[in-house]
Design a protein around this motif. Sequence first.
Motif, PDB file in Angstrom:
ATOM      1  N   ARG A   5       1.119 -31.551  26.894  1.00 16.61           N
ATOM      2  CA  ARG A   5       2.352 -30.808  26.696  1.00 16.61           C
ATOM      3  C   ARG A   5       2.336 -30.147  25.320  1.00 16.61           C
ATOM      4  O   ARG A   5       1.750 -30.682  24.368  1.00 16.61           O
ATOM      5  CB  ARG A   5       3.569 -31.735  26.807  1.00 16.61           C
ATOM      6  CG  ARG A   5       3.747 -32.373  28.188  1.00 16.61           C
ATOM      7  CD  ARG A   5       4.092 -31.341  29.241  1.00 16.61           C
ATOM      8  NE  ARG A   5       4.296 -31.920  30.555  1.00 16.61           N
ATOM      9  CZ  ARG A   5       3.378 -31.944  31.519  1.00 16.61           C
ATOM     10  NH1 ARG A   5       2.177 -31.441  31.296  1.00 16.61           N
ATOM     11  NH2 ARG A   5       3.658 -32.468  32.689  1.00 16.61           N
ATOM     12  N   ILE A  23       8.165 -32.073  21.415  1.00 22.00           N
ATOM     13  CA  ILE A  23       7.280 -31.926  22.572  1.00 22.00           C
ATOM     14  C   ILE A  23       8.082 -31.268  23.683  1.00 22.00           C
ATOM     15  O   ILE A  23       9.190 -31.713  24.011  1.00 22.00           O
ATOM     16  CB  ILE A  23       6.731 -33.283  23.031  1.00 22.00           C
ATOM     17  CG1 ILE A  23       5.851 -33.890  21.935  1.00 22.00           C
ATOM     18  CG2 ILE A  23       5.947 -33.138  24.329  1.00 22.00           C
ATOM     19  CD1 ILE A  23       5.374 -35.287  22.243  1.00 22.00           C
ATOM     20  N   HIS A  24       7.531 -30.223  24.254  1.00 24.59           N
ATOM     21  CA  HIS A  24       8.238 -29.469  25.290  1.00 24.59           C
ATOM     22  C   HIS A  24       7.563 -29.701  26.638  1.00 24.59           C
ATOM     23  O   HIS A  24       6.338 -29.625  26.756  1.00 24.59           O
ATOM     24  CB  HIS A  24       8.240 -27.978  24.949  1.00 24.59           C
ATOM     25  CG  HIS A  24       8.991 -27.663  23.692  1.00 24.59           C
ATOM     26  ND1 HIS A  24      10.326 -27.357  23.678  1.00 24.59           N
ATOM     27  CD2 HIS A  24       8.599 -27.631  22.391  1.00 24.59           C
ATOM     28  CE1 HIS A  24      10.727 -27.137  22.440  1.00 24.59           C
ATOM     29  NE2 HIS A  24       9.691 -27.300  21.640  1.00 24.59           N
ATOM     30  N   ASP A  25       8.372 -29.974  27.639  1.00 19.31           N
ATOM     31  CA  ASP A  25       7.875 -30.257  28.983  1.00 19.31           C
ATOM     32  C   ASP A  25       8.733 -29.499  29.980  1.00 19.31           C
ATOM     33  O   ASP A  25       9.859 -29.873  30.258  1.00 19.31           O
ATOM     34  CB  ASP A  25       7.936 -31.762  29.251  1.00 19.31           C
ATOM     35  CG  ASP A  25       7.273 -32.135  30.566  1.00 19.31           C
ATOM     36  OD1 ASP A  25       6.824 -31.223  31.287  1.00 19.31           O
ATOM     37  OD2 ASP A  25       7.215 -33.326  30.873  1.00 19.31           O
ATOM     38  N   PRO A  28       7.156 -30.221  35.710  1.00 23.08           N
ATOM     39  CA  PRO A  28       7.092 -31.657  35.979  1.00 23.08           C
ATOM     40  C   PRO A  28       5.952 -32.091  36.897  1.00 23.08           C
ATOM     41  O   PRO A  28       5.867 -33.266  37.236  1.00 23.08           O
ATOM     42  CB  PRO A  28       8.444 -31.916  36.657  1.00 23.08           C
ATOM     43  CG  PRO A  28       8.752 -30.629  37.353  1.00 23.08           C
ATOM     44  CD  PRO A  28       8.213 -29.535  36.473  1.00 23.08           C
ATOM     45  N   LYS A  33      -1.240 -29.767  33.097  1.00 23.87           N
ATOM     46  CA  LYS A  33      -1.338 -29.696  31.650  1.00 23.87           C
ATOM     47  C   LYS A  33      -0.786 -28.369  31.164  1.00 23.87           C
ATOM     48  O   LYS A  33      -1.181 -27.315  31.639  1.00 23.87           O
ATOM     49  CB  LYS A  33      -2.794 -29.838  31.200  1.00 23.87           C
ATOM     50  CG  LYS A  33      -3.417 -31.181  31.535  1.00 23.87           C
ATOM     51  CD  LYS A  33      -4.846 -31.253  31.049  1.00 23.87           C
ATOM     52  CE  LYS A  33      -5.472 -32.604  31.389  1.00 23.87           C
ATOM     53  NZ  LYS A  33      -6.872 -32.703  30.910  1.00 23.87           N
ATOM     54  N   HIS A  58      -1.006 -23.078  31.994  1.00 26.17           N
ATOM     55  CA  HIS A  58      -0.597 -24.230  32.802  1.00 26.17           C
ATOM     56  C   HIS A  58      -1.750 -24.558  33.745  1.00 26.17           C
ATOM     57  O   HIS A  58      -1.983 -23.861  34.726  1.00 26.17           O
ATOM     58  CB  HIS A  58       0.670 -23.895  33.592  1.00 26.17           C
ATOM     59  CG  HIS A  58       1.093 -24.977  34.538  1.00 26.17           C
ATOM     60  ND1 HIS A  58       1.709 -24.709  35.740  1.00 26.17           N
ATOM     61  CD2 HIS A  58       0.983 -26.327  34.460  1.00 26.17           C
ATOM     62  CE1 HIS A  58       1.961 -25.844  36.362  1.00 26.17           C
ATOM     63  NE2 HIS A  58       1.534 -26.833  35.611  1.00 26.17           N
TER      64      HIS A  58
END
Length: 236
Positions: A5, A23-25, A28, A33, A58
């Motif tokens: 992430r 941390i950015h997510d 889901p 990755k 991504h």
Amino acid sequence: GTGGRPLIMAINGTTNTLIWGQIHDFVPAVGSKLIPSDLIASPYQPFGLSEVFIVGTHYMPGGTDQVFTYRIDTVTGSPVGTATLFDSGRNDEFTAVCLATGTGGGNNGFLITGSTNFNGDWDAIALKIDDTGSLINWSNIMDYSTGGDNYGADVIQRLNTSSQWNYYLAGTVSNGSMGGSDMVVFFIDDNGIGNNEFTYGTIYSERCSEISNNATGISVYGNAPTASDAGQEYYV
């Protein structure tokens, strides 16, 4: 977990202390990755906030890889709006971004480079996007003239002698004219037209990692292994 992430940190340039880190997510999917590759301070404030503009890839488990743009508030580190995902239906990668202050294609924004295998082999890409990172002004697949794989590593904009903005996209071609792989620079105007390409190398396999402006032109930098030394650097 098993994925990656984006970790973004703001650091005080005087004291070297951490201002914030987040941390950015925003995807889901299990095992996917989100790998950021470049960021740039944005001079645009479409929502009245000081922003940083981020690009990356991504990586999809068992699927085709997508690319993304993302914006965060420089004061708080919080996201501005939502991430934008782009998917050609094949494997795509974003590697670098620069400002695009010309108005070709409708408005100014950012110029992004990377690579795609949309046409079967790998080609460098140039994509001009608006200040929100969601609207594509134009895109161009930069396919080196002799075929084979080529990859975009870095990009800069430069004001020419006619006061027009141009872009220089630097990367690597797998079958360069000098032998092995060579550094390549693609010239692109502000309307997305790129008719010029230039290669630099030797009989060995050079790879380009960076391009920059200098007082009289441009500089490219990377690796140039030889038969006796795989760690040679190459600067043009």
